[in-house]
Scaffold this active site. Structure first.
Site, PDB file in Angstrom:
ATOM      1  N   LYS A 121      18.225  41.937  26.531  1.00 54.47           N
ATOM      2  CA  LYS A 121      17.615  41.831  25.205  1.00 54.47           C
ATOM      3  C   LYS A 121      17.462  43.207  24.560  1.00 54.47           C
ATOM      4  O   LYS A 121      17.852  43.414  23.408  1.00 54.47           O
ATOM      5  CB  LYS A 121      16.254  41.147  25.291  1.00 54.47           C
ATOM      6  N   ASP A 139      14.569  37.143  21.568  1.00 53.85           N
ATOM      7  CA  ASP A 139      13.185  37.285  22.023  1.00 53.85           C
ATOM      8  C   ASP A 139      12.482  35.955  21.820  1.00 53.85           C
ATOM      9  O   ASP A 139      13.101  34.943  21.483  1.00 53.85           O
ATOM     10  CB  ASP A 139      12.480  38.433  21.288  1.00 53.85           C
TER      11      ASP A 139
END
Length: 214
Positions: A121, A139
């Site tokens: 991420k 997220d």
């Protein structure tokens, strides 16, 4: 509604409602953004922005942070989540940048995830924001919003599956901006608790709002 049509309408809405969409983290160079994104894991951007000015002032380069210690960095970041781990990650990350990358933030997923504290991420955020690559960092906001709208099916139960599905349907050129559209929409409109459906411009289009109708 066909998936392609849904994507087209959602993209059209965001282009008009949110023509400028970018990270809310404060930074002035790739190293500062990398530090801020590592700190933002399971923590709000608002909190991170409160602590980074003195951190960036006293440790403006990878060399300066690499020469420090986790104990020293901890004092700057102790109000964020998991400060013990993050202070170790920041020093280790800076040391690796200096040792292996000539103090430059790398641009590829494979190199970025080698850095302490950097997962897929975080690496995707850096690739997207710094290098304008078509990467989608998933997220909690992106995951929630994309599922509620119906951009991804319920079978996409992981961030990676969600990322791959979004990348399949989003035009490559708008992926970096779409990442911020979904984050900001989730942060201020499609919130985890009490989403503002009555004032949302996607009401009547998104899967969750249609399901809620009598």
């Amino acid at each position: 509604m066909r998936k392609k049509e849904l994507y087209e309408q959602v993209i059209a809405y965001f282009k008009e409602a949110m023509p400028v969409a970018e990270t809310e983290l404060y930074y002035s160079n790739p190293f500062e953004l990398l530090v801020a994104v590592i700190l933002s894991a399971q923590c709000t951007d608002k909190r991170v922005n409160m602590i980074t000015p003195p951190l960036f002032r006293d440790f403006p380069t990878p060399e300066a942070m690499a020469a420090s210690t986790p104990e020293i960095i901890f004092e700057y970041i102790k109000s964020v989540s998991y400060p013990n781990n993050k202070s170790k990650h920041l020093v280790g990350m800076a040391q690796m940048l200096v040792r292996d990358f000539h103090s430059e933030v790398p641009s590829t997923l494979e190199e970025l995830v080698k850095l302490p504290g950097v997962g897929r991420k975080t690496a995707n955020v850096i690739q997207s924001v710094v290098f304008n690559k078509a990467t989608m960092a998933v997220d909690t906001h992106v995951f929630r919003v994309s599922h509620r709208i119906g951009l991804v099916p319920q079978s996409c139960t992981t961030p990676l599956a969600t990322e791959k599905h979004l990348m399949k349907y989003l035009p490559e050129a708008i992926v970096p901006q779409a990442h911020h559209w979904l984050i900001l929409h989730g942060r201020y409109v499609c919130t985890a608790r009490n989403p503002k459906c009555e004032t949302c411009g996607l009401n009547g289009l998104c899967k969750a709002s249609l399901k809620a109708r009598p």
